[in-house]
Write an enzyme that holds these catalytic residues in place. Structure first.
Site, PDB file in Angstrom:
ATOM      1  N   LYS A 152       0.828  -1.193   0.000  1.00  0.00           N
ATOM      2  CA  LYS A 152       0.000   0.000   0.000  1.00  0.00           C
ATOM      3  C   LYS A 152       0.871   1.255   0.000  1.00  0.00           C
ATOM      4  CE  LYS A 152      -4.308  -1.361   0.004  1.00  0.00           C
ATOM      5  NZ  LYS A 152      -5.274  -0.892  -1.010  1.00  0.00           N
ATOM      6  N   ASP A 182       0.005  -0.287  -4.806  1.00  0.00           N
ATOM      7  CA  ASP A 182      -1.347   0.256  -4.948  1.00  0.00           C
ATOM      8  C   ASP A 182      -1.382   1.684  -4.433  1.00  0.00           C
ATOM      9  OD1 ASP A 182      -4.016   0.754  -5.199  1.00  0.00           O
ATOM     10  OD2 ASP A 182      -4.680  -0.746  -3.742  1.00  0.00           O
ATOM     11  N   GLU A 208      -0.927  -0.225  -9.275  1.00  0.00           N
ATOM     12  CA  GLU A 208      -2.381  -0.191  -9.364  1.00  0.00           C
ATOM     13  C   GLU A 208      -2.908   1.225  -9.113  1.00  0.00           C
ATOM     14  OE1 GLU A 208      -5.949  -2.152  -6.713  1.00  0.00           O
ATOM     15  OE2 GLU A 208      -4.197  -3.391  -7.199  1.00  0.00           O
ATOM     16  N   LYS A 257     -13.603  -5.659  -8.705  1.00  0.00           N
ATOM     17  CA  LYS A 257     -14.253  -5.862  -7.415  1.00  0.00           C
ATOM     18  C   LYS A 257     -15.735  -6.105  -7.680  1.00  0.00           C
ATOM     19  CE  LYS A 257     -11.244  -3.317  -4.262  1.00  0.00           C
ATOM     20  NZ  LYS A 257     -10.100  -2.957  -5.085  1.00  0.00           N
TER      21      LYS A 257
END
Length: 361
Positions: A152, A182, A208, A257
């Site tokens: 992250k 990400d 991402e 998702k």
């Protein structure tokens, strides 16, 4: 989605499950996960369960709007009236989330839990922390069998600090472990150019969502630069947005998702279109409980593969205090299999419930 059969019972439970420790992303720090568990029972006594969720960073107003949508669909299903999913305008996001959870439950009624138990690779997610702490977490994840690590990023992290952090991970785990980053749409185009160039030598699988979701042209430009492949997540809202991404060549990977795009059926349609374009797909979630993750694992196991196997972002139930399942899905050797039976832990459900609507099942 599949036709909703005649039902004998409908219930939705609003739950709030704390994270084991506060979880940090570019959108902020989160202490708990709020979602709705929908339970359906047909006339033959079969039960199906699904999860309705927005992004963890959704506003209080969005959560209230979602609750209204859940109540509406429970009323319709209780009266054996089919929900109208043909929505337009600002409420489309809420409707897609509700549809996703209902469709997961309907697929359960249809016996999808009995599908072949084909395991899929999953990545470990590393929370934001300093280089030394992140490197330790990376080593622990690799020792547990993960071969792909997702790191992250926070938007204001300086480029040299980011490089130091990723370098520490790479030095700790070696060259064979896959690293993906990400950014959650937190960079500007100029920031992205600098950071992608600085990370070029660290063998990053992809970055991402470097830019805001709407900036497809910017993502296409970054993909053409070719420093590091681009994956898009928040930009993939529905079939139309996915089609536009593929037309522009804005991503090497689509992160789907189900709760965002409207459920398993839409997700499968997007994945099929991506496969035709030679673009890989990774299935991920909104850090849902085991209910939403189980549906996403079944989805991921059913999708066509494009190129080499890629890990999916589905090993996140362990971030929560409880996954709400009677038998948690085990991650072994960096892989997870779809559950053949999905049973709720009724005690945990009661413990984390905020409210219940419909008929208790």
């Amino acid at each position: 989605m599949a036709e909703v059969p005649q039902l004998d019972g409908v219930e939705a439970i609003h739950v709030r499950v704390p994270f084991k420790r506060p979880f940090t992303t570019a959108h902020g720090v989160f202490a708990a996960r709020s979602s709705w568990i929908v339970r359906l029972r047909d006339l033959d006594g079969r039960e199906g369960v699904g999860e309705i969720a927005l992004e963890p960073w959704a506003s209080a107003a969005d959560e209230l709007a979602l609750g209204r949508g859940v109540r509406e669909v429970v009323d319709l299903l209780t009266e054996d009236r089919a929900p109208d999913w043909a929505v337009r305008g600002s409420h489309g996001r809420m409707k897609r989330a509700v549809r996703a959870g209902v469709e997961e439950a309907v697929e359960g009624l249809a016996g999808h839990y009995a599908a072949d138990s084909v395991s899929i690779a999953v990545n470990a997610t590393l929370d934001y922390s300093g280089p030394a702490e992140t490197a330790v977490a990376a080593v622990e994840a690799v020792a547990a069998g993960f071969t792909t690590l997702k790191v992250k990023i926070v938007g204001d992290e300086p480029a040299d600090a980011l490089v130091d952090r990723v370098t520490a991970i790479r030095d700790a785990v070696g060259p064979e472990i896959r690293l993906r980053l990400d950014a959650n749409g937190s960079w500007s185009f100029e920031m992205a150019l600098v950071r992608l160039s600085a990370l070029r030598t660290l063998n990053v699988e992809y970055v991402e969502q470097p830019l805001p979701a709407a900036d497809l042209d910017g993502h296409a430009a970054l993909q053409r630069v070719g420093a590091i492949p681009i994956a898009l997540d928040e930009s993939v809202e529905d079939e139309a947005s996915a089609r536009r991404i593929l037309e522009l060549g804005a991503a090497a990977v689509l992160v789907i998702k189900p709760a965002r795009v409207g459920g398993p059926a839409v997700a499968r349609a997007i994945a099929a279109r991506a496969a035709d374009a030679g673009v890989a797909v990774v299935v991920s979630t909104f850090f849902e409980t085991g209910v939403g993750i189980a549906a996403a694992v079944r989805l991921a196991a059913s999708l066509p593969r494009v190129g080499e196997e890629r890990a999916h972002g589905l090993a996140t139930a362990g971030l929560l205090e409880h996954d709400l399942l009677a038998t948690p899905m085990a991650v072994a050797g960096g892989r997870i299999a779809p559950p053949l039976v999905l049973a709720l832990d009724e005690g945990a459900l009661e413990r984390y419930a905020i409210e219940r609507i419909g008929e208790p099942l």
